[in-house]
Design a protein around this motif. Sequence first.
Motif, short mmCIF file in Angstrom:
data_model
loop_
_atom_site.label_atom_id
_atom_site.label_comp_id
_atom_site.label_asym_id
_atom_site.label_seq_id
_atom_site.Cartn_x
_atom_site.Cartn_y
_atom_site.Cartn_z
N PRO A 1 -24.36 -41.95 -55.14
CA PRO A 1 -24.62 -41.82 -56.00
C PRO A 1 -23.65 -40.83 -57.20
N GLN A 2 -24.09 -39.67 -55.98
CA GLN A 2 -23.39 -38.35 -57.18
C GLN A 2 -22.17 -37.65 -56.26
N GLY A 3 -21.43 -39.04 -55.33
CA GLY A 3 -20.50 -38.39 -54.79
C GLY A 3 -20.61 -37.56 -53.26
N HIS A 4 -21.23 -37.20 -53.12
CA HIS A 4 -21.73 -36.34 -52.35
C HIS A 4 -21.24 -36.38 -50.92
N TYR A 5 -20.70 -35.75 -49.99
CA TYR A 5 -20.98 -36.10 -48.16
C TYR A 5 -21.15 -34.76 -47.11
N HIS A 6 -22.08 -35.20 -46.75
CA HIS A 6 -21.75 -34.01 -45.36
C HIS A 6 -21.11 -33.60 -44.28
N LEU A 7 -20.35 -33.13 -43.68
CA LEU A 7 -19.64 -32.54 -43.22
C LEU A 7 -20.25 -32.23 -41.46
N ASP A 8 -19.86 -33.07 -41.10
CA ASP A 8 -20.38 -32.41 -39.30
C ASP A 8 -18.95 -31.96 -38.38
N CYS A 9 -18.77 -31.29 -37.80
CA CYS A 9 -17.06 -30.86 -37.46
C CYS A 9 -17.64 -29.99 -35.73
N SER A 10 -16.78 -29.92 -35.26
CA SER A 10 -15.79 -28.42 -34.80
C SER A 10 -15.53 -27.73 -34.98
N GLY A 11 -15.57 -26.47 -35.32
CA GLY A 11 -14.89 -25.33 -36.41
C GLY A 11 -13.45 -25.68 -36.50
N TYR A 12 -12.91 -25.73 -35.38
CA TYR A 12 -11.95 -25.41 -35.19
C TYR A 12 -11.43 -26.49 -35.35
N HIS A 13 -11.30 -28.00 -35.46
CA HIS A 13 -10.74 -29.12 -36.02
C HIS A 13 -10.57 -28.94 -37.85
N LEU A 14 -11.50 -28.41 -38.30
CA LEU A 14 -12.19 -28.00 -39.75
C LEU A 14 -11.19 -27.14 -40.48
N ALA A 15 -11.02 -26.02 -39.47
CA ALA A 15 -10.17 -25.02 -39.82
C ALA A 15 -8.12 -25.53 -39.37
N HIS A 16 -8.52 -25.94 -38.46
CA HIS A 16 -6.28 -27.05 -38.75
C HIS A 16 -6.99 -27.86 -39.11
N LEU A 17 -7.63 -28.63 -40.41
CA LEU A 17 -7.41 -29.31 -41.12
C LEU A 17 -7.09 -28.75 -42.96
N LEU A 18 -8.18 -28.14 -42.90
CA LEU A 18 -7.44 -26.82 -43.86
C LEU A 18 -6.42 -26.28 -43.77
N ARG A 19 -5.49 -25.70 -43.38
CA ARG A 19 -4.07 -25.53 -43.17
C ARG A 19 -3.08 -26.88 -42.85
N LYS A 20 -3.81 -28.07 -42.72
CA LYS A 20 -3.12 -28.99 -42.96
C LYS A 20 -2.63 -29.53 -44.05
N VAL A 21 -4.12 -29.27 -45.60
CA VAL A 21 -3.39 -29.62 -46.50
C VAL A 21 -3.02 -28.74 -47.49
N GLY A 22 -3.18 -27.53 -46.59
CA GLY A 22 -2.96 -26.12 -47.51
C GLY A 22 -0.95 -26.38 -47.09
N GLU A 23 -0.93 -26.94 -46.09
CA GLU A 23 0.27 -26.79 -45.95
C GLU A 23 1.24 -28.45 -46.72
N TRP A 24 0.89 -29.42 -46.99
CA TRP A 24 1.23 -30.03 -47.70
C TRP A 24 0.48 -30.49 -48.62
N GLY A 25 -0.10 -29.62 -49.84
CA GLY A 25 -0.57 -29.36 -50.71
C GLY A 25 -1.37 -30.64 -51.22
N LEU A 26 -2.27 -30.76 -49.96
CA LEU A 26 -3.66 -31.88 -50.22
C LEU A 26 -4.58 -31.78 -50.41
N TRP A 27 -5.05 -30.61 -51.37
CA TRP A 27 -6.26 -30.33 -51.44
C TRP A 27 -6.54 -30.94 -52.89
N ASP A 28 -5.63 -31.80 -53.47
CA ASP A 28 -6.48 -32.77 -55.22
C ASP A 28 -6.62 -34.37 -53.79
N ASP A 29 -6.97 -34.35 -53.06
CA ASP A 29 -7.09 -35.01 -52.56
C ASP A 29 -8.30 -34.89 -51.26
#
Length: 412
Positions: free
Chosen positions: A175-203
């Motif tokens: 209802p409030q658009g929330h979600y819980h992110l469960d991760c390997s810290g390494y995998h999430l860090a890789h995702l953040l770097r890719k999101v930044g590299e390709w300018g996908l922060w709005d997504d």
Amino acid sequence: MDGQPTAEVIEQIRDIPLYRASLAKGYFPVLDKPDIARGFPENWMTPRLAAALEAGEAEYVLSTGTNHARMQLIRPPYFLLHSYYRLWSEHPDIAGTWESGCRRVSLTTVLATEHVARVGAARRGVPPARVPSFEERWLDDRTCYLNLRLDPARWERDEVVRMLREIEAARQSHPQGHYHLDCSGYHLAHLLRKVGEWGLWDDFPPPASIVHAYEYTPVNVRRFLAQHFDCPVIDLFGSTELGYLYFSDRRGRYRPYLDGMSVELHPVAPGSTLHELVVSSVRNPFMPLIRYRSGDCVRTLDGTPDPDRIAQFCGRRKELLPTLNGPVAQGDLDRCLGELAPDVFLHQLQLTGPAEALLAYTTFHGTPLGADGSAALADAAGELTGRRCRLVHHAHLPIGKSGKYAWLVDAD
């Protein structure tokens, strides 16, 4: 404390063949993984367990094998998931996301995704798909898995876009658009770097809470995650066979979560302030483990063997580096990196000779450390390991077959 089980625990294990000799002697020695596997499953079989297997209340599973050889286990269906959900629901910093009905999006090893897809296919009575669809990667109505590639550093733009779309799909159901992110810290860090590299922060919709729980998360990676998210970032510690034993709060302090369990800390060498965990647990009623050496190492706030004062989970005993000053753990080198080189992302200590080592590393920004920083880190790593250390910057470090990184390797 000698770690011997209480009378109440003894009553719960009295019929299990594995423990008959210990019961007769009145003394329970420390159990290693081979002791548990020897004679499996007859060593565990009781009339109650046989009836539970027949009724589907217990099942055979394999441990993931990401930190040791795969081990057969018997446990209630969804044992680890229920342990996770209960802890999430009781955690002082993130219970609200559980109570509000957040869906859990899991970004971790491809082995975990493949396992979930196999479980779902078996439940539906169909063979698992070679590349499971989003619908086929839901463990239950609350948890979905994202990753379909072994090495997250090799994710391509279309894969990252797909994962962000799947996060959005899971988020939209709240209802409030929330979600819980469960991760390997390494995998999430890789995702953040890719999101930044390709300018996908709005997504990339920000999560309401984050848990990293699949492997050791380095100091620098935790710091990197905390810099990008304005929500609790929590570490859980546990294992496939035991469930979860400790959790951190949002400030990084660890608290025990030992329902149905007790923990002993044994020094890994005489006089060492590095300790290994020995756990007694009846949380899994079909395979209670009494004085089980988990293979995990910790340091405490004051160096004493007090399970309530754990300050750092340091990695695996089998991955300790022997030195003249005593064993060095993954967490010891990681502390050094966290203090001297916060830009380092991945690292691997490669033993190149009896007294030499090469510290291979990548950085979050992709460029090498400066000369002064490199020299200071080489000196500190050398003092810690008792070896002459040379630093080498890499654009990429390989990931293991398990989807996890090795901190220590023999270059030969």
